[in-house]
Design a protein around this motif. Structure first.
Motif, PDB file in Angstrom:
ATOM      1  N   ASN A 106      14.912   9.115   0.033  1.00  0.00           N
ATOM      2  CA  ASN A 106      15.206   7.978  -1.152  1.00  0.00           C
ATOM      3  C   ASN A 106      13.809   7.905  -1.747  1.00  0.00           C
ATOM      4  N   LEU A 107      14.093   8.754  -2.756  1.00  0.00           N
ATOM      5  CA  LEU A 107      12.840   8.317  -3.881  1.00  0.00           C
ATOM      6  C   LEU A 107      12.339   8.053  -4.682  1.00  0.00           C
ATOM      7  N   ILE A 108      11.248   7.518  -4.947  1.00  0.00           N
ATOM      8  CA  ILE A 108      11.363   6.630  -6.306  1.00  0.00           C
ATOM      9  C   ILE A 108       9.596   7.338  -6.682  1.00  0.00           C
ATOM     10  N   LYS A 109      10.544   7.994  -7.836  1.00  0.00           N
ATOM     11  CA  LYS A 109       8.717   8.136  -8.644  1.00  0.00           C
ATOM     12  C   LYS A 109       7.954   7.685  -9.879  1.00  0.00           C
ATOM     13  N   THR A 110       6.338   7.661  -9.220  1.00  0.00           N
ATOM     14  CA  THR A 110       5.566   6.607  -9.129  1.00  0.00           C
ATOM     15  C   THR A 110       4.638   7.152  -8.870  1.00  0.00           C
ATOM     16  N   SER A 125      -1.290   4.693  -4.412  1.00  0.00           N
ATOM     17  CA  SER A 125       0.017   4.456  -5.270  1.00  0.00           C
ATOM     18  C   SER A 125      -0.399   3.101  -6.328  1.00  0.00           C
ATOM     19  N   GLU A 126       0.929   3.272  -7.625  1.00  0.00           N
ATOM     20  CA  GLU A 126       0.138   2.159  -8.545  1.00  0.00           C
ATOM     21  C   GLU A 126       1.248   0.861  -7.443  1.00  0.00           C
ATOM     22  N   LEU A 127       2.670   1.389  -7.196  1.00  0.00           N
ATOM     23  CA  LEU A 127       3.157   0.755  -6.828  1.00  0.00           C
ATOM     24  C   LEU A 127       3.237   0.301  -5.473  1.00  0.00           C
ATOM     25  N   PHE A 128       2.892   0.930  -4.304  1.00  0.00           N
ATOM     26  CA  PHE A 128       2.614   0.793  -3.013  1.00  0.00           C
ATOM     27  C   PHE A 128       1.664   0.637  -2.626  1.00  0.00           C
ATOM     28  N   GLY A 129       0.694   0.463  -3.522  1.00  0.00           N
ATOM     29  CA  GLY A 129      -0.651   0.749  -2.663  1.00  0.00           C
ATOM     30  C   GLY A 129      -1.112   1.881  -1.465  1.00  0.00           C
ATOM     31  N   ASN A 130      -2.299   1.978  -0.706  1.00  0.00           N
ATOM     32  CA  ASN A 130      -2.877   2.685  -0.015  1.00  0.00           C
ATOM     33  C   ASN A 130      -1.530   3.073   1.069  1.00  0.00           C
ATOM     34  N   ILE A 131      -1.470   4.437   0.905  1.00  0.00           N
ATOM     35  CA  ILE A 131      -0.607   5.360   1.973  1.00  0.00           C
ATOM     36  C   ILE A 131      -1.347   6.507   2.624  1.00  0.00           C
ATOM     37  N   GLN A 132      -1.048   6.572   4.148  1.00  0.00           N
ATOM     38  CA  GLN A 132      -1.571   7.331   4.389  1.00  0.00           C
ATOM     39  C   GLN A 132      -1.207   8.354   4.645  1.00  0.00           C
ATOM     40  N   LEU A 133      -2.364   9.563   5.249  1.00  0.00           N
ATOM     41  CA  LEU A 133      -1.647  11.085   4.531  1.00  0.00           C
ATOM     42  C   LEU A 133      -1.728  11.453   6.041  1.00  0.00           C
ATOM     43  N   THR A 153       4.108  11.025  -8.512  1.00  0.00           N
ATOM     44  CA  THR A 153       4.346  12.018  -7.558  1.00  0.00           C
ATOM     45  C   THR A 153       6.194  11.059  -7.747  1.00  0.00           C
ATOM     46  N   TRP A 154       6.270  12.058  -6.256  1.00  0.00           N
ATOM     47  CA  TRP A 154       7.732  11.300  -5.741  1.00  0.00           C
ATOM     48  C   TRP A 154       7.237  10.807  -4.355  1.00  0.00           C
ATOM     49  N   ILE A 155       7.548   9.467  -3.881  1.00  0.00           N
ATOM     50  CA  ILE A 155       7.431   8.522  -3.274  1.00  0.00           C
ATOM     51  C   ILE A 155       9.050   8.484  -2.260  1.00  0.00           C
ATOM     52  N   SER A 156       8.812   9.194  -0.837  1.00  0.00           N
ATOM     53  CA  SER A 156      10.205   8.765   0.094  1.00  0.00           C
ATOM     54  C   SER A 156       9.751   7.162   0.189  1.00  0.00           C
ATOM     55  N   ILE A 157      11.486   6.688   0.554  1.00  0.00           N
ATOM     56  CA  ILE A 157      10.773   5.240   1.182  1.00  0.00           C
ATOM     57  C   ILE A 157      11.967   4.854   2.904  1.00  0.00           C
ATOM     58  N   GLN A 158      11.367   4.152   3.903  1.00  0.00           N
ATOM     59  CA  GLN A 158      11.091   3.910   4.832  1.00  0.00           C
ATOM     60  C   GLN A 158      11.603   3.009   4.652  1.00  0.00           C
ATOM     61  N   ILE A 159      12.692   1.699   5.807  1.00  0.00           N
ATOM     62  CA  ILE A 159      12.554   0.006   6.040  1.00  0.00           C
ATOM     63  C   ILE A 159      12.100   0.213   7.176  1.00  0.00           C
ATOM     64  N   PRO A 168       6.433   3.542   2.746  1.00  0.00           N
ATOM     65  CA  PRO A 168       6.547   5.240   2.035  1.00  0.00           C
ATOM     66  C   PRO A 168       5.566   5.794   2.624  1.00  0.00           C
ATOM     67  N   GLU A 169       6.078   7.449   2.412  1.00  0.00           N
ATOM     68  CA  GLU A 169       5.093   8.140   2.612  1.00  0.00           C
ATOM     69  C   GLU A 169       5.005   8.608   0.808  1.00  0.00           C
ATOM     70  N   PHE A 170       4.353   9.823   0.429  1.00  0.00           N
ATOM     71  CA  PHE A 170       3.889  10.716  -0.136  1.00  0.00           C
ATOM     72  C   PHE A 170       4.744  12.324   0.514  1.00  0.00           C
TER      73      PHE A 170
END
Length: 234
Positions: A106-110, A125-133, A153-159, A168-170
């Motif tokens: 599941n990908l979201i554009k942000t 990320s504007e939506l999710f804050g800092n995302i570790q890479l 970017t496309w960010i993949s979403i897991q719950i 979130p993951e880049f």
């Protein structure tokens, strides 16, 4: 409450009305969907009873019900909830973010921004804050984008359903977000720059952007992006 009434609208009943978007495809189990409001809040849960019809509605209303009540990943909603984070009632709202499903992701554009070298391997990320890479993703992102330049970017979403957190993951670089240049100032490493002698970036201004102090210049042929950041010591 009859959730099968066509064109039904949210009835708050003195509850606070929240806005958010659905971050799951339909799930099996007690909770059919989870809803994201902001990076500082836990996810909200949508129980299966919200999607059950207890009354006969007739065939002519079936398509209306399907369209107005069925939710998919990325759909925006207004909703009320109890003190356990369980959604009590909702109605659909405008879908704000572009989404995609690719290879079961599941990908979201942000919009995201890479930090300057010397910072931790992360992307803001504007939506999710800092995302570790991971090191691989860090190298991949830096080959495609300049630091402190906003990019789509496309960010993949897991719950994480136990901690009620979004993970979130880049996933992929799309393009430079040329019209969103000021977002770079919202990152934690730029917000903390209060010393007037600190190096800060500036952009060329246009007639319509006199208040924006950032410079976009073309990159040399063969480079991945068509813009890059110039640094200026103030």
């Amino acid at each position: 409450m009859n959730h099968c009434i066509p064109n039904r609208r949210l009835r708050p009943f003195a509850n606070v009305v929240n806005s958010g978007f659905v971050v799951t495809s339909p799930l099996a189990g007690e909770y059919v969907h989870y809803v994201f409001c902001d990076k500082n809040s836990p996810l909200f849960k949508m129980p299966i009873k919200l999607f059950r019809c207890s009354e006969y509605i007739g065939m002519k209303n079936t398509e209306i019900i399907r369209r107005e009540r069925t939710l998919e990943f990325g759909d925006g909603i207004y909703f009320t909830s109890d003190n356990r984070g369980v959604v009590l009632d909702y109605e659909k709202s405008m879908k704000v973010y572009e989404t995609n499903c690719n290879y079961d992701k599941n990908l979201i554009k942000t919009i995201c921004v890479l930090p300057p070298f010397g910072h931790a391997m992360k992307i803001w990320s504007e939506l999710f804050g800092n995302i570790q890479l991971s090191k691989e993703k860090w190298n991949e992102a830096n080959l495609q984008a300049n630091n402190d330049v906003p990019i789509f970017t496309w960010i993949s979403i897991q719950i994480d359903t136990v901690r009620l957190k979004l993970v979130p993951e880049f996933d992929e670089f799309i393009e430079v977000a040329v019209d969103e240049r000021k977002i770079a100032w919202e990152t934690d490493w730029n917000e903390q720059k209060t010393n007037p002698n600190t190096s800060k970036y500036t952009w060329d201004t246009t007639d319509d952007e006199e208040d924006i102090k950032n410079v976009i210049v073309e990159k040399k042929e063969g480079e991945v992006l068509d813009v890059k950041l110039n640094w200026k010591v103030i």
